[in-house]
Design a protein around this motif. Structure first.
Motif, PDB file in Angstrom:
ATOM      1  N   PRO A 156       0.669  -1.059  -0.331  1.00 10.02           N
ATOM      2  CA  PRO A 156       0.108   0.295   0.065  1.00 10.02           C
ATOM      3  C   PRO A 156       1.398   1.091  -0.173  1.00 10.02           C
ATOM      4  O   PRO A 156       0.180   2.271  -0.467  1.00 10.02           O
ATOM      5  N   LEU A 157       2.053   1.229   1.478  1.00 11.49           N
ATOM      6  CA  LEU A 157       2.718   2.400   0.952  1.00 11.49           C
ATOM      7  C   LEU A 157       3.514   2.624  -0.770  1.00 11.49           C
ATOM      8  O   LEU A 157       3.469   3.547  -1.088  1.00 11.49           O
ATOM      9  N   GLN A 158       4.357   1.158  -1.226  1.00  9.58           N
ATOM     10  CA  GLN A 158       4.505   1.466  -2.983  1.00  9.58           C
ATOM     11  C   GLN A 158       3.667   2.408  -3.170  1.00  9.58           C
ATOM     12  O   GLN A 158       3.542   3.282  -4.090  1.00  9.58           O
ATOM     13  N   PHE A 159       2.199   2.179  -3.585  1.00 13.38           N
ATOM     14  CA  PHE A 159       1.048   2.476  -4.070  1.00 13.38           C
ATOM     15  C   PHE A 159       1.409   3.355  -3.814  1.00 13.38           C
ATOM     16  O   PHE A 159       0.704   4.455  -5.116  1.00 13.38           O
ATOM     17  N   ARG A 160       1.158   4.512  -3.101  1.00 16.60           N
ATOM     18  CA  ARG A 160       0.990   5.605  -3.003  1.00 16.60           C
ATOM     19  C   ARG A 160       2.008   6.862  -2.793  1.00 16.60           C
ATOM     20  O   ARG A 160       1.937   7.708  -3.634  1.00 16.60           O
ATOM     21  N   VAL A 161       3.622   5.451  -3.389  1.00 14.17           N
ATOM     22  CA  VAL A 161       4.287   6.678  -3.708  1.00 14.17           C
ATOM     23  C   VAL A 161       4.413   6.534  -4.977  1.00 14.17           C
ATOM     24  O   VAL A 161       4.782   8.180  -5.676  1.00 14.17           O
ATOM     25  N   PHE A 162       4.197   5.665  -5.584  1.00 11.98           N
ATOM     26  CA  PHE A 162       3.993   5.883  -6.963  1.00 11.98           C
ATOM     27  C   PHE A 162       2.378   6.507  -7.282  1.00 11.98           C
ATOM     28  O   PHE A 162       3.509   6.983  -8.318  1.00 11.98           O
ATOM     29  N   GLN A 163       1.798   6.747  -6.878  1.00 11.57           N
ATOM     30  CA  GLN A 163       0.959   8.296  -7.369  1.00 11.57           C
ATOM     31  C   GLN A 163       2.022   9.621  -6.453  1.00 11.57           C
ATOM     32  O   GLN A 163       1.557  10.314  -7.690  1.00 11.57           O
ATOM     33  N   LEU A 164       2.323   9.848  -6.082  1.00 20.02           N
ATOM     34  CA  LEU A 164       3.046  10.764  -5.594  1.00 20.02           C
ATOM     35  C   LEU A 164       4.241  10.846  -6.821  1.00 20.02           C
ATOM     36  O   LEU A 164       4.342  12.312  -7.400  1.00 20.02           O
ATOM     37  N   PHE A 165       4.491  10.230  -7.499  1.00 14.07           N
ATOM     38  CA  PHE A 165       5.827  10.441  -8.683  1.00 14.07           C
ATOM     39  C   PHE A 165       5.146  10.489  -9.903  1.00 14.07           C
ATOM     40  O   PHE A 165       5.428  11.500 -10.655  1.00 14.07           O
ATOM     41  N   THR A 211       8.910  -2.407  -9.270  1.00 10.90           N
ATOM     42  CA  THR A 211       8.190  -2.964 -10.622  1.00 10.90           C
ATOM     43  C   THR A 211       6.684  -1.846 -10.503  1.00 10.90           C
ATOM     44  O   THR A 211       6.402  -1.480  -9.049  1.00 10.90           O
ATOM     45  N   ILE A 212       6.013  -0.917 -11.314  1.00  9.16           N
ATOM     46  CA  ILE A 212       4.965  -0.362 -10.944  1.00  9.16           C
ATOM     47  C   ILE A 212       3.675  -1.421 -11.594  1.00  9.16           C
ATOM     48  O   ILE A 212       2.547  -0.297 -11.802  1.00  9.16           O
ATOM     49  N   ASP A 213       4.370  -2.939 -11.735  1.00  6.44           N
ATOM     50  CA  ASP A 213       3.018  -3.669 -12.930  1.00  6.44           C
ATOM     51  C   ASP A 213       2.106  -3.724 -11.547  1.00  6.44           C
ATOM     52  O   ASP A 213       2.377  -3.548  -9.978  1.00  6.44           O
ATOM     53  N   PHE A 214       0.558  -3.384 -11.457  1.00  6.99           N
ATOM     54  CA  PHE A 214      -0.003  -4.150 -10.967  1.00  6.99           C
ATOM     55  C   PHE A 214      -0.072  -2.852 -10.349  1.00  6.99           C
ATOM     56  O   PHE A 214      -1.364  -3.361  -9.044  1.00  6.99           O
ATOM     57  N   SER A 215       0.807  -1.799 -10.110  1.00 11.32           N
ATOM     58  CA  SER A 215       0.037  -0.559  -9.120  1.00 11.32           C
ATOM     59  C   SER A 215      -1.050   0.252  -9.901  1.00 11.32           C
ATOM     60  O   SER A 215      -1.240   0.082 -11.513  1.00 11.32           O
ATOM     61  N   PRO A 216      -1.889   1.187  -9.736  1.00  8.52           N
ATOM     62  CA  PRO A 216      -3.046   1.818  -9.878  1.00  8.52           C
ATOM     63  C   PRO A 216      -2.198   2.364 -10.873  1.00  8.52           C
ATOM     64  O   PRO A 216      -3.257   2.968 -12.040  1.00  8.52           O
ATOM     65  N   ILE A 217      -0.801   3.125 -11.274  1.00 11.50           N
ATOM     66  CA  ILE A 217      -0.679   4.225 -12.344  1.00 11.50           C
ATOM     67  C   ILE A 217       0.174   3.492 -13.474  1.00 11.50           C
ATOM     68  O   ILE A 217       0.360   3.831 -14.783  1.00 11.50           O
TER      69      ILE A 217
END
Length: 275
Positions: A225-234, A251-257
């Motif tokens: 969940p924290l990785q996904f939040r950081v990806f949104q920030l990026f 990896t960003i695979d499978f993340s919301p972005i």
């Protein structure tokens, strides 16, 4: 609890919640296994007589808390680490940014700065340094102080030079620094294009728009969940058609972005293809 260095899962939770409440540093999204390992190491190295003492010092002694942050965050880095990644930066990614009138690069989790100087050297060799700015950030102010000095152990230069050559470097690596006793001091021209500042990926927000973001070998210590939040920030911080570079196990695979990004080459780099 005797000083065996074994901190319980419950004590880990108590400590990280206390740290969040008292100091505003949020370690709740960090992987528990690596966090527990590092807290136990700190506990035994500092020879605390009890968990209560460890907790008290962490919360009430600001000098000790600085030491605590250093112990909990991971600072493993080297110049031109993973030379194939730097070759991709050199051959494909940085040249494609040449069309921009000004290039902004964010190094998130820059540690003691080896990566910032590596990127600056590539920019200089591609004649892009004059119109670039590298924002190098880390949660840990102590490592940033070291990074801003631009001085690294002379004993590391042989392996850094090998990495540089493996990444496609053609110059004599020693032309970028002067030997100063046991330290190598890097050219001030490289440093003049860097801004070092504290930034907490967990709690701080976007602060600019970038054409390239590097965050390598930081997210492996975060839970999903924290990785996904950081990806949104990026994603919020990245220009359309900008690049995001991660570490070899990230990896960003499978993340919301991921639907709006396209992979570049075989290395861990993605390009933002739609807003």
């Amino acid at each position: 609890m005797s000083n065996s260095g074994n901190i319980s899962d419950e004590q880990v939770e108590i400590l990280i919640n206390d740290v969040l409440e008292h100091h505003g540093y949020d370690f709740t999204g960090y992987s528990r296994a690596s966090l527990k390992r590092r807290l136990s190491r700190l506990y035994s190295l500092d020879k605390h007589v009890s968990f209560a003492e460890f907790r008290y010092k962490t919360l009430n002694d600001n000098v000790y808390f600085k030491h605590f942050v250093e112990g909990v965050t991971v600072n493993v880095t080297e110049m031109f680490r993973d030379p194939t990644f730097y070759r991709l930066l050199r051959d494909k990614i940085l040249p494609s940014l040449n069309t921009y009138p000004f290039i902004r690069i964010w190094l998130a989790g820059c540690s003691t700065g080896e990566e910032a100087y590596s990127v600056a050297i590539l920019l200089q060799e591609l004649n892009l340094l004059h119109k670039s700015l590298i924002y190098a950030t880390d949660i840990n102010p102590t490592v940033l102080e070291k990074a801003a000095l631009g001085m690294f152990p002379l004993s590391q230069m042989k392996s850094y030079s090998e990495n540089y050559i493996a990444s496609g470097g053609k110059k004599d690596f020693s032309s970028y620094y002067t030997a100063n006793y046991t330290l190598a001091k890097f050219d001030s021209e490289l440093k003049s294009k860097m801004i070092f500042s504290t930034h907490n990926l967990v709690s701080d927000r976007s602060f600019n728009e970038f054409q390239l973001i590097l965050c390598r070998n930081v997210l492996i210590y975060f839970d999903r969940p924290l990785q996904f939040r950081v990806f949104q920030l990026f994603d919020q911080s990245l220009d359309n058609l900008g690049y995001l570079a991660l570490g070899t196990k990230e990896t960003i695979d499978f993340s919301p972005i991921s639907p709006t990004y396209k992979r570049v080459g075989t290395d861990k780099v993605w390009r933002k293809v739609s807003a």
